[in-house]
Design a protein around this motif. Structure first.
Motif, PDB file in Angstrom:
ATOM      1  N   GLU A 132       0.829  -1.209   0.000  1.00 52.56           N
ATOM      2  CA  GLU A 132       0.000   0.000   0.000  1.00 52.56           C
ATOM      3  C   GLU A 132       0.862   1.258   0.000  1.00 52.56           C
ATOM      4  N   THR A 136       0.877   4.336  -2.644  1.00 50.34           N
ATOM      5  CA  THR A 136       0.757   5.715  -2.164  1.00 50.34           C
ATOM      6  C   THR A 136       1.885   6.582  -2.710  1.00 50.34           C
ATOM      7  N   SER A 137       3.047   5.984  -2.896  1.00 51.82           N
ATOM      8  CA  SER A 137       4.210   6.732  -3.402  1.00 51.82           C
ATOM      9  C   SER A 137       4.151   6.951  -4.913  1.00 51.82           C
TER      10      SER A 137
END
Length: 232
Positions: A132, A136-137
């Motif tokens: 996750e 997100t990055s």
């Protein structure tokens, strides 16, 4: 009577068959790792149909002796294939196929089942939060796996991968059942001339000990190198 001269002569001769054993091992590992990894992903992410088929496949391959798998692939399958070829009117002789191809098939299928469990257990050791975090990055799923998940999972899988490789090398000694001239086959042929089976089997024992010890040492060095981030 124990023949030391035969022991030493055969020991030197058996090393000429080592490349065949290693070839079967390497080819089986390549195909086993590829399909085993895909099978592990299918089971982890609950891919419909594939997960159920994968579970049955792994249970069957791990629950049946390698000898039985060899008999099916080398004896039953060619006979079935030959009947299909004859019905099609082709002049192709199935029994002219190089027996080492059957060895590749048997040990690749077996290794796929083994490595799928190795990879599945290694991937499950990685916290889902890291996947996750990769998303997100801004990383894609492929990039996240390549840069974050796989390097850590690979380190976790190395000990079991080493065990699987050593087990595969030892299992290839059964390739002689498919008339493949591996270490065991050459030793049995040489022993049959003068019934020097004790000396031949002792040679086999020592050579496999040497090969497996070298493989374990190389894996130990490999594990030490790739796990450097843990020591940091």
């Amino acid at each position: 009577m124990f023949d030391v001269r035969f022991l030493l002569k055969t020991f030197a001769l058996l090393w000429t068959a080592v490349p065949t054993t290693l070839l079967i091992t390497i080819v089986s590992l390549i195909f086993g790792a590829l399909f085993g990894f895909l099978l592990a992903l299918a089971r982890i992410y609950n891919v419909k149909v594939l997960k159920q088929l994968g579970t049955v496949y792994v249970s069957f391959m791990r629950g049946t002796p390698v000898v039985l798998q060899i008999l099916v692939v080398y004896s039953v399958f060619p006979s079935f294939l030959n009947s299909l070829v004859k019905q099609s009117g082709s002049s192709f002789n199935v029994f002219d196929i190089n027996p080492i191809l059957y060895a590749f098939i048997v040990f690749s299928l077996n290794t796929t089942a083994t490595l799928s469990e190795v990879f599945r257990s290694a991937l499950l050791t990685i916290n889902k939060g890291q996947l996750e975090a990769g998303y997100t990055s801004g990383l894609t799923g492929f990039q996240t796996y390549k840069r974050i998940i796989l390097p850590q999972a690979f380190v976790a899988a190395l000990p079991n991968l080493c065990n699987a490789t050593v087990g595969l090398i030892k299992n290839t000694s059964l390739a002689f059942m498919m008339t493949v001239k591996d270490i065991t086959a050459v030793a049995k042929i040489e022993a049959s001339y003068g019934y020097n089976y004790i000396e031949s089997y002792l040679d086999i024992f020592v050579i496999y000990i040497i090969i497996c010890s070298i493989v374990q040492y190389l894996f130990k060095l490999w594990e030490h190198k790739v796990s450097i981030y843990k020591r940091a």
